[in-house]
Design a protein around this motif. Structure first.
Motif, PDB file in Angstrom:
ATOM      1  N   SER A   1       0.677  -1.153  -0.072  1.00 20.68           N
ATOM      2  CA  SER A   1      -0.010   0.069   0.078  1.00 20.68           C
ATOM      3  C   SER A   1       1.059   1.006  -0.008  1.00 20.68           C
ATOM      4  N   THR A   2       0.567   2.115  -0.872  1.00 20.89           N
ATOM      5  CA  THR A   2       1.439   3.469  -1.003  1.00 20.89           C
ATOM      6  C   THR A   2       0.403   4.572  -0.744  1.00 20.89           C
ATOM      7  N   ASP A   3       0.663   5.798  -0.636  1.00 18.60           N
ATOM      8  CA  ASP A   3      -0.403   6.989  -0.597  1.00 18.60           C
ATOM      9  C   ASP A   3      -1.252   6.780  -1.772  1.00 18.60           C
ATOM     10  N   SER A   4      -1.036   6.635  -3.170  1.00 18.52           N
ATOM     11  CA  SER A   4      -1.799   6.416  -4.259  1.00 18.52           C
ATOM     12  C   SER A   4      -2.349   5.391  -4.820  1.00 18.52           C
ATOM     13  N   GLU A   5      -1.584   4.286  -4.463  1.00 25.09           N
ATOM     14  CA  GLU A   5      -2.084   2.819  -5.136  1.00 25.09           C
ATOM     15  C   GLU A   5      -1.871   1.912  -4.314  1.00 25.09           C
ATOM     16  N   THR A   6      -2.073   0.534  -4.721  1.00 28.34           N
ATOM     17  CA  THR A   6      -1.750  -0.620  -4.261  1.00 28.34           C
ATOM     18  C   THR A   6      -1.088  -1.451  -5.370  1.00 28.34           C
ATOM     19  N   ILE A   7      -0.018  -2.009  -4.802  1.00 28.11           N
ATOM     20  CA  ILE A   7       1.034  -2.603  -6.032  1.00 28.11           C
ATOM     21  C   ILE A   7       0.917  -4.229  -5.334  1.00 28.11           C
ATOM     22  N   ARG A   8       0.453  -4.908  -6.442  1.00 34.97           N
ATOM     23  CA  ARG A   8       0.343  -6.348  -6.210  1.00 34.97           C
ATOM     24  C   ARG A   8       1.658  -7.051  -6.805  1.00 34.97           C
ATOM     25  N   VAL A   9       2.453  -7.748  -5.738  1.00 33.85           N
ATOM     26  CA  VAL A   9       3.707  -8.299  -6.048  1.00 33.85           C
ATOM     27  C   VAL A   9       3.507  -9.780  -6.300  1.00 33.85           C
ATOM     28  N   HIS A  10       3.694 -10.334  -7.760  1.00 35.56           N
ATOM     29  CA  HIS A  10       3.450 -11.730  -7.911  1.00 35.56           C
ATOM     30  C   HIS A  10       4.910 -12.407  -8.240  1.00 35.56           C
ATOM     31  N   ALA A  11       5.271 -13.264  -7.569  1.00 40.24           N
ATOM     32  CA  ALA A  11       6.416 -14.247  -7.853  1.00 40.24           C
ATOM     33  C   ALA A  11       6.639 -15.582  -8.237  1.00 40.24           C
ATOM     34  N   LYS A  12       7.269 -16.058  -8.876  1.00 43.66           N
ATOM     35  CA  LYS A  12       7.392 -17.655  -9.072  1.00 43.66           C
ATOM     36  C   LYS A  12       7.890 -18.178  -7.724  1.00 43.66           C
ATOM     37  N   GLN A  13       8.695 -17.384  -6.963  1.00 42.60           N
ATOM     38  CA  GLN A  13       9.133 -17.630  -5.727  1.00 42.60           C
ATOM     39  C   GLN A  13       9.473 -16.533  -4.894  1.00 42.60           C
ATOM     40  N   PHE A  14       8.986 -16.691  -3.604  1.00 41.29           N
ATOM     41  CA  PHE A  14       9.144 -15.481  -2.730  1.00 41.29           C
ATOM     42  C   PHE A  14      10.049 -16.495  -1.694  1.00 41.29           C
ATOM     43  N   ILE A  15      11.238 -15.698  -1.215  1.00 39.72           N
ATOM     44  CA  ILE A  15      12.075 -16.082  -0.285  1.00 39.72           C
ATOM     45  C   ILE A  15      12.612 -15.296   0.948  1.00 39.72           C
ATOM     46  N   PHE A  16      12.044 -15.643   2.042  1.00 38.39           N
ATOM     47  CA  PHE A  16      12.045 -15.005   3.105  1.00 38.39           C
ATOM     48  C   PHE A  16      13.782 -15.128   3.714  1.00 38.39           C
ATOM     49  N   THR A  17      14.303 -13.991   3.795  1.00 38.57           N
ATOM     50  CA  THR A  17      15.448 -14.004   4.432  1.00 38.57           C
ATOM     51  C   THR A  17      15.735 -12.771   5.338  1.00 38.57           C
ATOM     52  N   ALA A  18      14.628 -12.544   6.133  1.00 31.00           N
ATOM     53  CA  ALA A  18      14.552 -11.601   7.088  1.00 31.00           C
ATOM     54  C   ALA A  18      15.234 -11.969   8.576  1.00 31.00           C
ATOM     55  N   GLY A  19      15.776 -12.883   8.954  1.00 27.50           N
ATOM     56  CA  GLY A  19      16.208 -13.228  10.089  1.00 27.50           C
ATOM     57  C   GLY A  19      15.123 -13.626  11.026  1.00 27.50           C
ATOM     58  N   LYS A  20      15.079 -12.762  12.340  1.00 27.43           N
ATOM     59  CA  LYS A  20      14.304 -13.101  13.183  1.00 27.43           C
ATOM     60  C   LYS A  20      12.849 -12.801  12.796  1.00 27.43           C
ATOM     61  N   GLY A  21      12.804 -11.936  11.747  1.00 22.53           N
ATOM     62  CA  GLY A  21      11.558 -11.477  11.250  1.00 22.53           C
ATOM     63  C   GLY A  21      10.763 -12.612  10.482  1.00 22.53           C
ATOM     64  N   ASN A  22      11.424 -13.496   9.891  1.00 21.91           N
ATOM     65  CA  ASN A  22      10.895 -14.887   9.178  1.00 21.91           C
ATOM     66  C   ASN A  22       9.624 -15.447  10.148  1.00 21.91           C
TER      67      ASN A  22
END
Length: 425
Positions: A213-234
């Protein structure tokens, strides 16, 4: 009926998007911009994948920027007098990183700063002969060298030193400069995405979708593969998708920082009675021109049970005990909590290898932890192997204009440049 990302892209292009909504179709979307995520996007781009990285705060924030920067070959895991799975898993890593630093490795790190091309390990007079004998054995040949008294650094050419000093092939990197180099290699593809602006969706077929979500629109991110590399945020990211696996464990530390007016540059482990070093010292330059000793090892692991002032008192006593010739009268002190995140292991033991595994109920999601800074290259290699196994190949050139309203993520500041230091009373 499940619709593939490619079919969704074709349908979207054919029918147009609703007002205020934009779509982007990627091969790979990386969530988390520490060393692991940045190294991964470097490797993926080189392999031809259309990918983007999304970071909630700053590149390297929390775990990566709090690292001591050691690229070690595992000798510090041999303090029981024998090679271990952990020591052998990373034996070749200093050479791997050295190749990258000179521009002939799998990632270009030319321009990143090397703080030291070696690391020391020292013993007190009471160290067991078992360790001394092991370090002189064939098993450690080429990885450990005993340092003659005349070759010791000034800090250990003191009459009060009665132990042994060893030199390791390990190197020490200035982590912020490594982060900056990795980010510049992926310029324009490392986006700042605050947590509150992101929403995850999983359809009945287990396909994940990221809404921004941004101030003006919604962006939808499609991916063949999402990869979580967020450390403790995973763990929190998985929770948002209703997932609990792969599971995570944390290993907290409270590090001590000692700031000096004059540089005392030293990098080393002190041998103790435990399987981890009694004390680990790395030296780092500050923006104000001073130098900090960053203290880890058993001191930091046991420090989680103490308040900051008690831990600083303990660190002061340790340094005076181990280096009685060191003048600490004008030193300033601070502490830093660090929560290292790892894949959960039986009995919560420390993992030996980098980790990546698919989420069991999400078709296009994998979760990764490097487990150690040193193993970030291994994680990237394992990820490419996983993608190949799943048949995920580089696709056609993506249109990144949908992400143009997102700012690029900055590189996190070093903890010693943001900490509040004070003198001991």
């Amino acid at each position: 009926m499940h619709t593939s990302p490619q079919a969704q892209q074709n349908n979207s292009q054919a029918s147009g998007n609703p007002e205020g909504q934009r779509d982007i179709y990627l091969d790979i979307a990386i969530i988390g911009g520490g060393i692991a995520g940045l190294w991964l996007i470097n490797r993926l781009q080189t392999a031809g994948y259309q990918c983007a990285l999304f970071e909630a705060k700053a590149l390297g924030s929390d775990q990566s920027v709090a690292s001591q920067g050691m690229i070690h070959g595992g000798i510090k895991y041999t303090l029981n007098g024998a090679l271990t799975g952990a020591s052998e898993a990373i034996a070749d890593m200093p050479a791997h990183w050295q190749d990258c630093l000179v521009g002939c490795g799998d990632v270009d790190l030319r321009g990143a700063n090397v703080l030291s091309d070696h690391f020391y390990m020292w013993s007190t007079a009471s160290v067991t002969s078992k360790i001394t004998t092991f370090f002189a054995s064939k098993a450690t040949r080429g990885r450990v060298d005993k340092v003659a008294p005349a070759d010791r650094p000034a800090l250990f050419r003191q009459k009060g030193f009665r132990g042994q000093l060893y030199k390791l092939v390990d190197i020490v990197l200035d982590v912020p400069s490594v982060l900056q180099k990795l980010a510049s290699n992926a310029a324009g593809r490392t986006y700042l995405l605050p947590t509150e602006s992101a929403r995850w969706e999983k359809d009945e077929e287990g396909q994940c979708l990221l809404h921004i979500s941004t101030d003006s629109e919604t962006i939808r991110v499609h991916a063949k593969q999402f990869i979580f590399t967020a450390g403790k945020g995973n763990a929190d990211l998985l929770h948002q998708l209703g997932e609990i696996a792969p599971a995570m464990q944390s290993r907290p530390l409270q590090q001590v920082m000692v700031k000096f007016d004059v540089p005392h540059k030293f990098y080393g482990h002190c041998l103790g009675a435990d399987k981890t070093p009694r004390l680990t010292i790395s030296s780092h330059p500050c923006l104000d021109g001073k130098w900090v000793w960053y203290l880890g090892g058993s001191l930091a692991e046991n420090g989680v049970k103490q308040d900051a002032d008690t831990l600083i008192d303990h660190a002061d006593r340790e340094l005076k005990n181990l280096m009685p010739w060191l003048d600490l009268s004008h030193a300033q002190w601070s502490t830093l909590w660090v929560e290292r995140a790892e894949p959960r292991q039986k009995n919560l033991v420390r993992p030996d290898q980098a980790f990546i595994e698919r989420a069991p109920h999400c078709r296009n999601l994998a979760v990764a932890w490097p487990t150690k800074l040193t193993l970030s290259p291994n994680l990237a290699t394992a990820t490419l192997e996983l993608l190949n196994k799943q048949g995920i190949k580089p696709g056609k050139v993506a249109d990144f204009s949908a992400l143009s309203s997102l700012p690029q993520a900055p590189v996190a500041k070093s903890p010693w440049d943001t900490a509040i230091f004070h003198a001991r009373p």
